[in-house]
Design an enzyme around this catalytic site. Structure first.
Site, PDB file in Angstrom:
ATOM      1  N   GLY A   1      30.752 -42.199  14.101  1.00 18.61           N
ATOM      2  CA  GLY A   1      31.372 -41.074  14.790  1.00 18.61           C
ATOM      3  C   GLY A   1      30.788 -40.893  16.180  1.00 18.61           C
ATOM      4  O   GLY A   1      30.595 -39.772  16.654  1.00 18.61           O
ATOM      5  N   ALA A   2      30.526 -42.013  16.852  1.00 14.40           N
ATOM      6  CA  ALA A   2      29.775 -41.979  18.106  1.00 14.40           C
ATOM      7  C   ALA A   2      30.647 -41.805  19.343  1.00 14.40           C
ATOM      8  O   ALA A   2      30.113 -41.719  20.454  1.00 14.40           O
ATOM      9  CB  ALA A   2      28.956 -43.267  18.252  1.00 14.40           C
TER      10      ALA A   2
ATOM     11  N   SER B   1      32.452 -39.308  20.401  1.00 10.40           N
ATOM     12  CA  SER B   1      32.517 -37.990  21.025  1.00 10.40           C
ATOM     13  C   SER B   1      31.605 -37.031  20.277  1.00 10.40           C
ATOM     14  O   SER B   1      30.977 -37.398  19.273  1.00 10.40           O
ATOM     15  CB  SER B   1      33.959 -37.451  21.025  1.00 10.40           C
ATOM     16  OG  SER B   1      34.404 -37.241  19.694  1.00 10.40           O
TER      17      SER B   1
ATOM     18  N   ILE C   1      28.912 -34.678  18.603  1.00  6.27           N
ATOM     19  CA  ILE C   1      27.499 -34.838  18.246  1.00  6.27           C
ATOM     20  C   ILE C   1      27.071 -36.293  18.356  1.00  6.27           C
ATOM     21  O   ILE C   1      25.986 -36.606  18.851  1.00  6.27           O
ATOM     22  CB  ILE C   1      27.246 -34.328  16.815  1.00  6.27           C
ATOM     23  CG1 ILE C   1      27.570 -32.836  16.696  1.00  6.27           C
ATOM     24  CG2 ILE C   1      25.792 -34.582  16.401  1.00  6.27           C
ATOM     25  CD1 ILE C   1      27.571 -32.324  15.265  1.00  6.27           C
ATOM     26  N   GLY C   2      27.923 -37.206  17.883  1.00  9.29           N
ATOM     27  CA  GLY C   2      27.560 -38.617  17.869  1.00  9.29           C
ATOM     28  C   GLY C   2      27.280 -39.169  19.247  1.00  9.29           C
ATOM     29  O   GLY C   2      26.277 -39.864  19.464  1.00  9.29           O
TER      30      GLY C   2
ATOM     31  N   TYR D   1      36.671 -30.394   2.394  1.00  6.25           N
ATOM     32  CA  TYR D   1      35.522 -30.720   3.252  1.00  6.25           C
ATOM     33  C   TYR D   1      34.201 -30.438   2.546  1.00  6.25           C
ATOM     34  O   TYR D   1      33.303 -31.285   2.512  1.00  6.25           O
ATOM     35  CB  TYR D   1      35.621 -29.912   4.543  1.00  6.25           C
ATOM     36  CG  TYR D   1      34.473 -30.130   5.499  1.00  6.25           C
ATOM     37  CD1 TYR D   1      34.366 -31.316   6.218  1.00  6.25           C
ATOM     38  CD2 TYR D   1      33.509 -29.148   5.698  1.00  6.25           C
ATOM     39  CE1 TYR D   1      33.319 -31.523   7.100  1.00  6.25           C
ATOM     40  CE2 TYR D   1      32.459 -29.339   6.576  1.00  6.25           C
ATOM     41  CZ  TYR D   1      32.372 -30.531   7.273  1.00  6.25           C
ATOM     42  OH  TYR D   1      31.329 -30.735   8.145  1.00  6.25           O
TER      43      TYR D   1
END
Length: 263
Positions: free
Chosen positions: A10-11, A13, A15-16, A154
């Site tokens: 998940g890099a 955008s 936090i990633g 979730y």
């Protein structure tokens, strides 16, 4: 962290991306995973421009075959993976009354939030165990600590991820491999922006949230969480009935109030 090889999912955008930059500035080599190839390439270029090292691996992590192939490619490209940060996630906010004919929502959420993290962990654990050193950081949510309405898919997926994390942490005690759970409150990311009423609530900025992951890698704690999350979790454990009832009523009230103030 100098010369540590860190895989972060998940890099592209949020936090990633912020965590990748923060970890790179501390000397780590980043392997960036996400679906969006253009954003990953741009991030790798930005890291390189700051003097860091990053490689991009575009992949749909909810596709088991694509995930396996990407993990194999990583293992062929680098001598070792020191840290795996399972950050990629999908959130679905929908009342259960509107989900009765939508089991696919639960399946899609489980595939990315839970099974992708499990599959990557299983791919990189053998090398960590052989070296007697390594870390898996699983990004979870404060929502697992309190009865959260409208997020059944979730919360269930993150609860499963936490159960997996605690079990393998106990099993791997003394092996040199650490397992860390990071329980974030609301963070201002594209995922949280999809729920408009959240824009009126306090949130962490991505750069603040990134520091939690830096701390996770530096100190290797079992868990990182907020004080309010820990207190709510304690209340739910000691008085589950009243806490669930009161929390549900409060959350539903706030949702109606915030939605009304936006109209």
């Amino acid at each position: 962290m100098h010369n540590k090889t860190i895989v972060i999912t998940g890099a592209s955008s949020g936090i990633g991306a912020a965590a990748a930059k923060a970890l790179s500035r501390r000397g780590a080599r980043l392997l960036l995973l996400a679906r969006r190839e253009d954003e990953l390439s741009q991030l790798a270029q930005e890291i390189a421009a700051e003097g860091g090292t990053a490689s991009s691996y575009p992949v749909d992590l909810s596709d088991p075959e694509a995930l396996e192939a990407t993990a194999d490619r990583i293992l062929a490209d680098v001598p070792a993976v020191d840290v795996l940060i399972n950050n990629a996630g999908r959130s679905i906010r929908r009342p259960i009354r509107e989900s009765l004919d939508r089991p696919h929502d639960f399946q899609r959420t489980i595939d990315l939030n839970y099974m992708a993290a499990v599959r990557l962990s299983l791919k990189f654990l053998p090398g960590m165990l052989e070296r007697g050193d390594g870390q898996i950081v699983n990004v979870s949510s404060q929502s697992t600590q309190l009865p959260m309405p409208r997020f059944a898919a979730y919360v269930a997926s993150k609860s499963a991820l936490e159960g997996f994390s605690r079990s393998i942490a106990a099993e791997l005690a003394g092996s040199g491999v650490a397992v860390t759970i990071v329980k974030y409150p609301l963070v201002r990311t594209p995922m949280s922006s999809a729920t408009k009423l959240y824009q009126r609530l306090p949130m962490l900025e991505p750069d603040e949230a990134a520091q939690w992951l830096v701390t996770a890698v530096q100190k290797r704690p079992a868990r990182i969480a907020t004080r309010i999350g820990r207190l709510w979790e304690m209340s739910t454990a000691t008085a589950p009935g009243p806490t669930t009832e009161l929390t549900g009523r409060f959350m539903n009230y706030m949702a109606r109030r915030l939605s009304g103030s936006q109209s």
